[in-house]
Design an enzyme around this catalytic site. Structure first.
Site, PDB file in Angstrom:
ATOM      1  N   CYS A 131       1.883   2.758   0.166  1.00  9.00           N
ATOM      2  CA  CYS A 131       1.137   4.017   0.210  1.00  9.00           C
ATOM      3  C   CYS A 131       0.758   4.340   1.657  1.00  9.00           C
ATOM      4  O   CYS A 131      -0.216   3.788   2.196  1.00  9.00           O
ATOM      5  CB  CYS A 131      -0.118   3.942  -0.658  1.00  9.00           C
ATOM      6  N   CYS A 134      -2.838   5.682   2.242  1.00  7.85           N
ATOM      7  CA  CYS A 134      -3.858   4.630   2.182  1.00  7.85           C
ATOM      8  C   CYS A 134      -3.781   3.715   3.401  1.00  7.85           C
ATOM      9  O   CYS A 134      -4.807   3.296   3.940  1.00  7.85           O
ATOM     10  CB  CYS A 134      -3.715   3.828   0.892  1.00  7.85           C
TER      11      CYS A 134
END
Length: 175
Positions: A131, A134
């Site tokens: 991700c 993130c």
């Protein structure tokens, strides 16, 4: 079974993974809370029970209960957040980035341990889960806490090695 014992069961084609697991367990640069917390968070982040069990055995008595729970919590909340935020980031329709996530993630604000340590655990699991949004978010917080680039890179190295060990073990155990 310890994490080293787990790694010793890996086949010869994964000798580098075995050696890298040994390097993680023997690491003296991060301090115990970071090292064992990363091992535990990354193992839980794989979702592969045999490596979770080995990591739990490895860290037993070496982490406070608060730190162990924070490591587990980082893997749990990243399992959710990494899916959601990866979607929001990768979707062609950028409207999703402006919508509230409406996901409970209180542990990020109050992890029960040093914020930088929790962010390291979360970064490693986010890297394992791919991700980018993130990864950027956790890396930014770590930089705000003056965590050196080498420590940030080390946390991702832990994720890479633990994920590889789980992947190889899973593949050979399925046969």
């Amino acid at each position: 079974m310890s994490l080293k014992t787990f790694a010793e069961a890996l086949p010869d084609f994964a000798k580098d993974i075995r050696l890298n697991v040994g390097s993680l367990v023997n690491d003296q640069t991060l301090g115990d809370q970071r090292k064992y917390g990363l091992i535990l968070a990354c193992a839980h982040g794989t979702g592969y029970k045999p490596i979770v069990d080995a990591a739990e055995a490895e860290v037993a008595g070496k982490l406070s209960e608060e730190a162990a729970n924070a490591a587990r919590a980082s893997a749990a909340v990243m399992a959710m957040n990494n899916v959601y935020y990866r979607f929001a980031h990768l979707a062609s329709n950028k409207e999703y980035l402006s919508l509230p996530a409406r996901l409970r993630m209180n542990v990020i604000g109050a992890p029960g341990i040093d914020k930088a340590d929790f962010e390291l655990f979360s970064l490693a699991v986010s890297a394992m889960n791919g991700c980018g949004m993130c990864i950027d978010s956790h890396e930014k917080v770590l930089k705000q806490h003056n965590v050196p680039a080498q420590v940030i890179q080390d946390s991702v190295r832990f994720g890479a090695v633990i994920k590889a060990a789980a992947t190889v073990h899973s593949a050979i155990s399925a046969n």
